[in-house]
Design a protein around this motif. Structure first.
Motif, PDB file in Angstrom:
ATOM      1  N   ARG A   9       0.312  -2.908 -10.633  1.00 22.10           N
ATOM      2  CA  ARG A   9       1.074  -1.835 -11.285  1.00 22.10           C
ATOM      3  C   ARG A   9       2.575  -2.102 -11.149  1.00 22.10           C
ATOM      4  NH1 ARG A   9      -0.571   3.486  -8.524  1.00 22.10           N
ATOM      5  NH2 ARG A   9      -1.115   2.085  -6.815  1.00 22.10           N
ATOM      6  N   LEU A  23       0.871  -1.170   0.000  1.00 21.17           N
ATOM      7  CA  LEU A  23       0.000   0.000   0.000  1.00 21.17           C
ATOM      8  C   LEU A  23       0.908   1.219   0.000  1.00 21.17           C
ATOM      9  CD1 LEU A  23      -2.545  -0.862   2.857  1.00 21.17           C
ATOM     10  CD2 LEU A  23      -2.869  -1.175   0.405  1.00 21.17           C
ATOM     11  N   ASP A  27       0.569   5.123   0.688  1.00 24.09           N
ATOM     12  CA  ASP A  27      -0.332   6.142   1.231  1.00 24.09           C
ATOM     13  C   ASP A  27      -1.774   5.639   1.276  1.00 24.09           C
ATOM     14  OD1 ASP A  27       1.858   7.818   1.583  1.00 24.09           O
ATOM     15  OD2 ASP A  27       1.619   8.698  -0.410  1.00 24.09           O
ATOM     16  N   GLY A  28      -1.933   4.372   1.662  1.00 29.43           N
ATOM     17  CA  GLY A  28      -3.251   3.779   1.829  1.00 29.43           C
ATOM     18  C   GLY A  28      -3.868   3.189   0.581  1.00 29.43           C
ATOM     19  N   ASP A  29      -3.244   3.386  -0.571  1.00 33.46           N
ATOM     20  CA  ASP A  29      -3.786   2.865  -1.831  1.00 33.46           C
ATOM     21  C   ASP A  29      -3.057   1.586  -2.237  1.00 33.46           C
ATOM     22  OD1 ASP A  29      -5.608   4.988  -2.171  1.00 33.46           O
ATOM     23  OD2 ASP A  29      -4.035   6.235  -3.075  1.00 33.46           O
ATOM     24  N   PRO A  30      -3.795   0.523  -2.575  1.00 34.54           N
ATOM     25  CA  PRO A  30      -3.151  -0.713  -3.023  1.00 34.54           C
ATOM     26  C   PRO A  30      -2.383  -0.509  -4.327  1.00 34.54           C
ATOM     27  CG  PRO A  30      -5.497  -1.066  -2.590  1.00 34.54           C
ATOM     28  CD  PRO A  30      -5.248   0.410  -2.538  1.00 34.54           C
ATOM     29  N   VAL A  42       5.055   3.612  -9.728  1.00 33.16           N
ATOM     30  CA  VAL A  42       4.372   4.062  -8.513  1.00 33.16           C
ATOM     31  C   VAL A  42       5.233   5.126  -7.831  1.00 33.16           C
ATOM     32  CG1 VAL A  42       3.398   3.375  -6.301  1.00 33.16           C
ATOM     33  CG2 VAL A  42       3.271   1.809  -8.250  1.00 33.16           C
TER      34      VAL A  42
END
Length: 84
Positions: free
Chosen positions: A62, A53, A55-58, A67
């Motif tokens: 990708r 994750l 910053d909280g995003d899976p 990222v």
């Protein structure tokens, strides 16, 4: 280049021998390359099975090179686990 925190959970925490550490990287791939250099051995093997994750995003499927990491951000390293 951004500075932030990598947090290790479960088997990743055990393999790293720490719960968290700073990163200085522009992408998730760069941050993980630095982790592999600092923690050769078991953590390198555990990372192959982890999800992340940012910053909280899976991150999902990708490419880690795509990222971007933010200043003051957090990367969570999540090994597979059973249960619910």
């Amino acid at each position: 280049m951004a500075n932030g925190t990598i947090r290790y959970w479960a088997a990743a925490k055990s393999a790293a021998g720490i719960a968290h550490e700073p990163y200085a990287a522009g992408t998730l791939a760069e941050a993980l390359d630095a982790v592999r250099e600092r923690h050769p051995g078991e953590l390198v093997r555990v990372l192959q099975r982890c999800s992340f994750l940012v910053d909280g995003d899976p991150v999902g499927t990708r490419a880690h090179e795509t990222v971007a990491l933010a200043e003051g951000g957090t990367v969570e390293v999540l090994p597979p686990f059973a249960g619910g």
